[in-house]
Write a protein that holds these residues in place. Structure first.
Motif, PDB file in Angstrom:
ATOM      1  N   ARG A 118     -33.262  71.712 -12.945  1.00 24.66           N
ATOM      2  CA  ARG A 118     -33.494  71.167 -14.286  1.00 24.66           C
ATOM      3  C   ARG A 118     -34.387  69.946 -14.174  1.00 24.66           C
ATOM      4  O   ARG A 118     -34.133  69.048 -13.369  1.00 24.66           O
ATOM      5  N   VAL A 119     -35.449  69.938 -14.966  1.00 24.51           N
ATOM      6  CA  VAL A 119     -36.329  68.770 -15.018  1.00 24.51           C
ATOM      7  C   VAL A 119     -36.331  68.247 -16.453  1.00 24.51           C
ATOM      8  O   VAL A 119     -36.262  69.016 -17.401  1.00 24.51           O
ATOM      9  N   PRO A 120     -36.388  66.932 -16.652  1.00 23.54           N
ATOM     10  CA  PRO A 120     -36.211  66.355 -17.990  1.00 23.54           C
ATOM     11  C   PRO A 120     -37.272  66.748 -19.003  1.00 23.54           C
ATOM     12  O   PRO A 120     -36.997  66.779 -20.197  1.00 23.54           O
ATOM     13  N   TRP A 121     -38.488  67.060 -18.595  1.00 23.90           N
ATOM     14  CA  TRP A 121     -39.521  67.399 -19.576  1.00 23.90           C
ATOM     15  C   TRP A 121     -39.450  68.856 -20.016  1.00 23.90           C
ATOM     16  O   TRP A 121     -40.128  69.261 -20.926  1.00 23.90           O
ATOM     17  N   ARG A 122     -38.591  69.649 -19.386  1.00 26.44           N
ATOM     18  CA  ARG A 122     -38.466  71.054 -19.757  1.00 26.44           C
ATOM     19  C   ARG A 122     -37.261  71.283 -20.663  1.00 26.44           C
ATOM     20  O   ARG A 122     -37.325  72.066 -21.599  1.00 26.44           O
ATOM     21  N   GLY A 123     -36.132  70.626 -20.371  1.00 25.78           N
ATOM     22  CA  GLY A 123     -34.937  70.823 -21.181  1.00 25.78           C
ATOM     23  C   GLY A 123     -33.726  70.165 -20.558  1.00 25.78           C
ATOM     24  O   GLY A 123     -33.750  69.743 -19.408  1.00 25.78           O
ATOM     25  N   SER A 124     -32.622  70.110 -21.308  1.00 21.50           N
ATOM     26  CA  SER A 124     -31.396  69.459 -20.839  1.00 21.50           C
ATOM     27  C   SER A 124     -30.478  70.399 -20.065  1.00 21.50           C
ATOM     28  O   SER A 124     -29.490  69.960 -19.515  1.00 21.50           O
ATOM     29  N   THR A 125     -30.773  71.681 -20.077  1.00 16.70           N
ATOM     30  CA  THR A 125     -29.931  72.645 -19.375  1.00 16.70           C
ATOM     31  C   THR A 125     -30.777  73.445 -18.395  1.00 16.70           C
ATOM     32  O   THR A 125     -31.999  73.355 -18.398  1.00 16.70           O
ATOM     33  N   LYS A 126     -30.096  74.242 -17.590  1.00 19.05           N
ATOM     34  CA  LYS A 126     -30.796  75.164 -16.685  1.00 19.05           C
ATOM     35  C   LYS A 126     -31.046  76.511 -17.357  1.00 19.05           C
ATOM     36  O   LYS A 126     -31.707  77.370 -16.809  1.00 19.05           O
ATOM     37  N   TYR A 127     -30.478  76.699 -18.554  1.00 19.96           N
ATOM     38  CA  TYR A 127     -30.607  77.962 -19.288  1.00 19.96           C
ATOM     39  C   TYR A 127     -31.727  77.842 -20.323  1.00 19.96           C
ATOM     40  O   TYR A 127     -31.729  76.904 -21.125  1.00 19.96           O
ATOM     41  N   PHE A 128     -32.644  78.810 -20.324  1.00 22.40           N
ATOM     42  CA  PHE A 128     -33.783  78.786 -21.244  1.00 22.40           C
ATOM     43  C   PHE A 128     -33.892  80.108 -21.981  1.00 22.40           C
ATOM     44  O   PHE A 128     -33.950  81.170 -21.342  1.00 22.40           O
ATOM     45  N   ALA A 129     -33.889  80.032 -23.314  1.00 26.71           N
ATOM     46  CA  ALA A 129     -34.044  81.237 -24.121  1.00 26.71           C
ATOM     47  C   ALA A 129     -35.462  81.769 -23.963  1.00 26.71           C
ATOM     48  O   ALA A 129     -36.427  81.001 -23.977  1.00 26.71           O
ATOM     49  N   THR A 130     -35.568  83.078 -23.796  1.00 31.61           N
ATOM     50  CA  THR A 130     -36.884  83.711 -23.694  1.00 31.61           C
ATOM     51  C   THR A 130     -37.227  84.476 -24.958  1.00 31.61           C
ATOM     52  O   THR A 130     -38.387  84.563 -25.324  1.00 31.61           O
ATOM     53  N   ARG A 131     -36.200  85.020 -25.626  1.00 27.28           N
ATOM     54  CA  ARG A 131     -36.429  85.676 -26.911  1.00 27.28           C
ATOM     55  C   ARG A 131     -35.112  85.820 -27.641  1.00 27.28           C
ATOM     56  O   ARG A 131     -34.049  85.718 -27.046  1.00 27.28           O
ATOM     57  N   VAL A 132     -35.227  86.024 -28.938  1.00 29.34           N
ATOM     58  CA  VAL A 132     -34.042  86.223 -29.768  1.00 29.34           C
ATOM     59  C   VAL A 132     -34.158  87.599 -30.398  1.00 29.34           C
ATOM     60  O   VAL A 132     -35.219  88.009 -30.862  1.00 29.34           O
ATOM     61  N   GLU A 133     -33.056  88.325 -30.376  1.00 29.48           N
ATOM     62  CA  GLU A 133     -33.007  89.658 -30.962  1.00 29.48           C
ATOM     63  C   GLU A 133     -32.072  89.583 -32.170  1.00 29.48           C
ATOM     64  O   GLU A 133     -30.882  89.343 -32.030  1.00 29.48           O
ATOM     65  N   ARG A 134     -32.649  89.782 -33.336  1.00 32.92           N
ATOM     66  CA  ARG A 134     -31.862  89.700 -34.547  1.00 32.92           C
ATOM     67  C   ARG A 134     -31.125  91.012 -34.761  1.00 32.92           C
ATOM     68  O   ARG A 134     -31.716  92.079 -34.678  1.00 32.92           O
ATOM     69  N   LEU A 135     -29.810  90.937 -35.027  1.00 29.76           N
ATOM     70  CA  LEU A 135     -29.011  92.136 -35.200  1.00 29.76           C
ATOM     71  C   LEU A 135     -29.023  92.598 -36.637  1.00 29.76           C
ATOM     72  O   LEU A 135     -28.785  93.770 -36.917  1.00 29.76           O
ATOM     73  N   HIS A 136     -29.293  91.699 -37.575  1.00 27.82           N
ATOM     74  CA  HIS A 136     -29.386  92.040 -38.992  1.00 27.82           C
ATOM     75  C   HIS A 136     -30.847  92.015 -39.390  1.00 27.82           C
ATOM     76  O   HIS A 136     -31.469  90.965 -39.366  1.00 27.82           O
ATOM     77  N   LYS A 137     -31.402  93.121 -39.716  1.00 26.36           N
ATOM     78  CA  LYS A 137     -32.838  93.167 -40.035  1.00 26.36           C
ATOM     79  C   LYS A 137     -33.065  93.341 -41.500  1.00 26.36           C
ATOM     80  O   LYS A 137     -32.398  93.911 -42.227  1.00 26.36           O
TER      81      LYS A 137
END
Length: 125
Positions: A106-125
């Motif tokens: 984890r680096v401070p300029w990237r984010g506060s966690t080690k987990y990074f969202a790559t995409r979101v899949e909406r279940l209700h379209k």
């Protein structure tokens, strides 16, 4: 003297390779399902996007509060389209699948966690 330069060159090359692996390497990839509880921009020096996903496990973890059943993740600062989509689903209350990557470091300029969202899949379209 020539052999010392070669040894220093290979040590430097090895350190650069290790640093690159830790910075860009992916430890885990997966999907989490739930509702976006919050997405916000945080930071004083480095502004990062941080979010929280409510897992809604419906009592799978007995005796815990609903807040404990959340997944904290970050969004890469350059991924503005994903931030906008996460803001939309947070306001609508839709159930979504978050595809994520876990980084080694984890680096401070990237984010506060080690987990990074790559995409979101909406279940209700």
């Amino acid at each position: 003297m020539k052999i010392i330069r070669r040894i220093l060159f290979f040590i430097t090359l090895l350190l650069v390779a290790i640093a690159a692996f830790l910075y860009w390497g992916t430890y885990e990839e997966g999907v989490m399902a739930g509702k976006i509880i919050r997405i916000s921009q945080k930071g004083v020096i480095f502004k990062t996007y941080e979010a929280k996903l409510g897992l809604e496990s419906f009592g799978a973890l007995r005796g815990t509060s609903p807040i404990a059943e959340t997944f904290d993740f970050s969004v890469e600062p350059s991924n503005h389209e994903l931030v906008r989509e996460l803001e939309q689903v947070a306001l609508s209350g839709e159930r979504v699948n978050i595809h994520y990557k876990k980084r080694y470091f984890r680096v401070p300029w990237r984010g506060s966690t080690k987990y990074f969202a790559t995409r979101v899949e909406r279940l209700h379209k």
